[in-house]
Design a protein around this motif. Structure first.
Motif, PDB file in Angstrom:
ATOM      1  N   ALA A 108     -28.928  33.212  34.536  1.00  0.00           N
ATOM      2  CA  ALA A 108     -28.944  34.614  34.106  1.00  0.00           C
ATOM      3  C   ALA A 108     -29.459  35.520  35.225  1.00  0.00           C
ATOM      4  CB  ALA A 108     -29.822  34.767  32.863  1.00  0.00           C
ATOM      5  N   ILE A 109     -30.454  35.032  35.961  1.00  0.00           N
ATOM      6  CA  ILE A 109     -31.008  35.826  37.060  1.00  0.00           C
ATOM      7  C   ILE A 109     -29.997  35.954  38.189  1.00  0.00           C
ATOM      8  CG2 ILE A 109     -32.844  35.949  38.779  1.00  0.00           C
ATOM      9  CD1 ILE A 109     -34.555  34.258  36.804  1.00  0.00           C
ATOM     10  N   VAL A 110     -29.487  34.818  38.635  1.00  0.00           N
ATOM     11  CA  VAL A 110     -28.528  34.825  39.749  1.00  0.00           C
ATOM     12  C   VAL A 110     -27.243  35.541  39.339  1.00  0.00           C
ATOM     13  CG1 VAL A 110     -27.149  33.377  41.288  1.00  0.00           C
ATOM     14  CG2 VAL A 110     -29.494  32.714  40.716  1.00  0.00           C
ATOM     15  N   GLY A 111     -26.766  35.263  38.128  1.00  0.00           N
ATOM     16  CA  GLY A 111     -25.554  35.910  37.647  1.00  0.00           C
ATOM     17  C   GLY A 111     -25.690  37.418  37.573  1.00  0.00           C
ATOM     18  N   GLY A 112     -26.854  37.900  37.116  1.00  0.00           N
ATOM     19  CA  GLY A 112     -27.080  39.342  37.051  1.00  0.00           C
ATOM     20  C   GLY A 112     -27.041  39.987  38.422  1.00  0.00           C
ATOM     21  N   LEU A 113     -27.684  39.349  39.395  1.00  0.00           N
ATOM     22  CA  LEU A 113     -27.682  39.887  40.761  1.00  0.00           C
ATOM     23  C   LEU A 113     -26.269  39.908  41.338  1.00  0.00           C
ATOM     24  CD1 LEU A 113     -30.865  38.096  42.166  1.00  0.00           C
ATOM     25  CD2 LEU A 113     -30.666  40.488  41.488  1.00  0.00           C
ATOM     26  N   ALA A 154     -38.259  44.521  35.120  1.00  0.00           N
ATOM     27  CA  ALA A 154     -37.377  43.438  34.685  1.00  0.00           C
ATOM     28  C   ALA A 154     -37.702  42.148  35.421  1.00  0.00           C
ATOM     29  CB  ALA A 154     -35.923  43.835  34.912  1.00  0.00           C
ATOM     30  N   GLY A 155     -37.950  42.245  36.726  1.00  0.00           N
ATOM     31  CA  GLY A 155     -38.302  41.068  37.504  1.00  0.00           C
ATOM     32  C   GLY A 155     -39.606  40.441  37.043  1.00  0.00           C
ATOM     33  N   SER A 156     -40.580  41.292  36.695  1.00  0.00           N
ATOM     34  CA  SER A 156     -41.860  40.788  36.189  1.00  0.00           C
ATOM     35  C   SER A 156     -41.674  40.061  34.862  1.00  0.00           C
ATOM     36  CB  SER A 156     -42.845  41.949  36.008  1.00  0.00           C
ATOM     37  OG  SER A 156     -43.108  42.580  37.247  1.00  0.00           O
ATOM     38  N   MET A 157     -40.822  40.632  33.989  1.00  0.00           N
ATOM     39  CA  MET A 157     -40.548  39.971  32.715  1.00  0.00           C
ATOM     40  C   MET A 157     -39.904  38.607  32.934  1.00  0.00           C
ATOM     41  SD  MET A 157     -41.363  41.614  29.890  1.00  0.00           S
ATOM     42  CE  MET A 157     -40.196  40.914  28.729  1.00  0.00           C
ATOM     43  N   VAL A 158     -38.946  38.563  33.829  1.00  0.00           N
ATOM     44  CA  VAL A 158     -38.270  37.301  34.133  1.00  0.00           C
ATOM     45  C   VAL A 158     -39.278  36.277  34.655  1.00  0.00           C
ATOM     46  CG1 VAL A 158     -36.613  36.200  35.674  1.00  0.00           C
ATOM     47  CG2 VAL A 158     -36.019  38.359  34.543  1.00  0.00           C
ATOM     48  N   ALA A 159     -40.155  36.709  35.555  1.00  0.00           N
ATOM     49  CA  ALA A 159     -41.159  35.801  36.119  1.00  0.00           C
ATOM     50  C   ALA A 159     -42.125  35.310  35.047  1.00  0.00           C
ATOM     51  CB  ALA A 159     -41.922  36.507  37.237  1.00  0.00           C
ATOM     52  N   LEU A 160     -42.561  36.207  34.161  1.00  0.00           N
ATOM     53  CA  LEU A 160     -43.489  35.826  33.094  1.00  0.00           C
ATOM     54  C   LEU A 160     -42.856  34.804  32.153  1.00  0.00           C
ATOM     55  CD1 LEU A 160     -45.178  39.243  32.211  1.00  0.00           C
ATOM     56  CD2 LEU A 160     -46.272  37.240  33.231  1.00  0.00           C
ATOM     57  N   PHE A 161     -41.598  35.029  31.786  1.00  0.00           N
ATOM     58  CA  PHE A 161     -40.927  34.086  30.910  1.00  0.00           C
ATOM     59  C   PHE A 161     -40.753  32.734  31.597  1.00  0.00           C
ATOM     60  CE2 PHE A 161     -39.305  37.685  28.251  1.00  0.00           C
ATOM     61  CZ  PHE A 161     -39.782  37.201  27.046  1.00  0.00           C
ATOM     62  N   THR A 162     -40.443  32.768  32.880  1.00  0.00           N
ATOM     63  CA  THR A 162     -40.282  31.518  33.621  1.00  0.00           C
ATOM     64  C   THR A 162     -41.584  30.727  33.628  1.00  0.00           C
ATOM     65  OG1 THR A 162     -38.592  32.519  35.046  1.00  0.00           O
ATOM     66  CG2 THR A 162     -39.655  30.510  35.835  1.00  0.00           C
ATOM     67  N   ALA A 182     -37.097  37.140  22.113  1.00  0.00           N
ATOM     68  CA  ALA A 182     -35.872  37.938  22.188  1.00  0.00           C
ATOM     69  C   ALA A 182     -36.127  39.378  21.765  1.00  0.00           C
ATOM     70  CB  ALA A 182     -34.785  37.314  21.319  1.00  0.00           C
ATOM     71  N   GLY A 183     -37.001  39.568  20.782  1.00  0.00           N
ATOM     72  CA  GLY A 183     -37.366  40.924  20.363  1.00  0.00           C
ATOM     73  C   GLY A 183     -38.104  41.675  21.453  1.00  0.00           C
ATOM     74  N   LEU A 208     -32.019  40.830  32.666  1.00  0.00           N
ATOM     75  CA  LEU A 208     -32.974  40.937  31.569  1.00  0.00           C
ATOM     76  C   LEU A 208     -32.259  40.888  30.227  1.00  0.00           C
ATOM     77  CD1 LEU A 208     -35.912  41.332  30.732  1.00  0.00           C
ATOM     78  CD2 LEU A 208     -35.549  43.799  30.883  1.00  0.00           C
ATOM     79  N   VAL A 209     -31.141  41.604  30.115  1.00  0.00           N
ATOM     80  CA  VAL A 209     -30.361  41.573  28.874  1.00  0.00           C
ATOM     81  C   VAL A 209     -29.804  40.175  28.640  1.00  0.00           C
ATOM     82  CG1 VAL A 209     -28.384  42.540  27.649  1.00  0.00           C
ATOM     83  CG2 VAL A 209     -29.765  44.016  29.110  1.00  0.00           C
ATOM     84  N   ALA A 210     -29.307  39.546  29.694  1.00  0.00           N
ATOM     85  CA  ALA A 210     -28.709  38.216  29.568  1.00  0.00           C
ATOM     86  C   ALA A 210     -29.734  37.175  29.130  1.00  0.00           C
ATOM     87  CB  ALA A 210     -28.077  37.808  30.896  1.00  0.00           C
ATOM     88  N   ILE A 211     -30.982  37.315  29.566  1.00  0.00           N
ATOM     89  CA  ILE A 211     -32.011  36.346  29.196  1.00  0.00           C
ATOM     90  C   ILE A 211     -32.223  36.327  27.692  1.00  0.00           C
ATOM     91  CG2 ILE A 211     -34.515  35.975  29.296  1.00  0.00           C
ATOM     92  CD1 ILE A 211     -34.358  36.507  32.272  1.00  0.00           C
ATOM     93  N   GLY A 212     -32.085  37.501  27.037  1.00  0.00           N
ATOM     94  CA  GLY A 212     -32.189  37.534  25.578  1.00  0.00           C
ATOM     95  C   GLY A 212     -31.172  36.622  24.918  1.00  0.00           C
ATOM     96  N   PHE A 213     -29.955  36.562  25.473  1.00  0.00           N
ATOM     97  CA  PHE A 213     -28.934  35.659  24.967  1.00  0.00           C
ATOM     98  C   PHE A 213     -29.307  34.203  25.237  1.00  0.00           C
ATOM     99  CE2 PHE A 213     -26.357  39.496  25.176  1.00  0.00           C
ATOM    100  CZ  PHE A 213     -25.490  39.364  24.106  1.00  0.00           C
TER     101      PHE A 213
END
Length: 296
Positions: free
Chosen positions: A241-246, A150-158, A198-199, A23-28
């Protein structure tokens, strides 16, 4: 005899932590893909969001209202950063943009200190850390909740970036800014949208990490956890970012438990950087990053 049940417990704990790293990495990634800026101020934004929320709650603001107010503040902060700081620096060298975000991180931290003080705050979001016992494997309730959010946020952004008009514009700008301009896309609007996203990421990540670690100024250093994730997955890939975080979450926990005793412990703090450095030597673009090809 090897304890496979304990291995599963350690691995699951690492994967759940890894979702929060993602989640943090996705902001970058959001900022880097569209503008080529490595936004080192992401950690300060995360801290500012958590400190604003907890300070409003401690002053008697209802939880939901404090959340909405902080969300509005973070959206405004993201748009202000894009318009006041980065838009005037368009077409400047990458190092100039990086130094701008580095300086910006200190400005944001200073503003947080002036507004809310320097004391440490405890942050309660209503989720206990009592572990579940699933077949003898203990899993933290908070880690499950944080991973789900965090997973829900990642899915929503995707979904947002894949199926909405703004998302398609984002992808077009990420692929080729000049081509996007040629077909009439408004780059300032896309950049403002990305900084808004990002905010929002900073708010969610700030609340989750603040609830785990406490809201203090060292919270901004969480961004350092995202750096090996970005190196591993690629600076321009949300999937990376997702795979790297895991992977980083799992590597940290497994290294601490199974390799740490040979080094006297503490390996969790730097094991991920060893892996990231090794990958840089063989694949600088990361597992999912785009390879740069220059014609001369």
């Amino acid at each position: 005899m090897f304890d496979y049940q304990f291995l599963v417990e350690v691995l699951l704990g690492g994967l759940l932590s890894g979702v929060m790293y993602s989640l943090v990495a996705i902001g970058f990634v959001l900022i880097y893909k569209t503008s080529g800026v490595l936004n080192f101020a992401q950690g300060a934004m995360l801290l500012f969001a958590a400190l604003t929320f907890v300070s409003l709650v401690e002053r008697g603001t209802p939880f939901a209202l404090a959340l909405l107010a902080t969300l509005a503040i973070m959206v405004a902060l993201g748009i202000t950063i894009e318009r006041a700081v980065l838009r005037p620096l368009i077409n400047q060298p990458p190092i100039t943009l990086f130094m701008a975000t580095l300086g910006l991180s200190y400005v944001i931290e200073g503003a947080a200190q002036l507004l809310w003080g320097t004391q440490v705050h405890g942050l309660e979001i209503g989720v206990s850390d009592i572990p579940f016992d699933i077949g003898g494997v203990f899993i933290s309730r908070f880690d499950l909740f944080a991973a789900a959010v965090a997973g829900s946020m990642v899915a929503l952004f995707t979904l947002f970036f894949r199926y909405t008009r703004t998302g398609l514009a984002f992808r077009a700008v990420a692929d080729d800014q000049f081509a996007a301009l040629a077909v009439g896309l408004r780059l300032p609007l896309v950049w403002a949208s990305v900084w808004t996203a990002a905010g929002i990421v900073a708010l969610v990540a700030g609340l989750l990490w603040g609830a785990r670690l406490g809201v203090q100024f060292s919270l901004s250093l969480v961004v350092l956890k995202a750096l090996p994730v970005l190196v591993l997955g690629g600076f321009d890939s949300i999937t990376g970012a997702i795979v790297g975080g895991l992977l980083i979450g799992a590597i940290e926990k497994l290294a601490e438990v199974y390799v740490g005793p040979f080094f006297g412990g503490g390996i969790e703090a730097w094991a991920a950087y060893v892996v990231a450095l090794a990958l840089l030597l063989v694949r600088p673009s990361g597992l999912f990053g785009q390879k740069l090809v220059e014609r001369v």
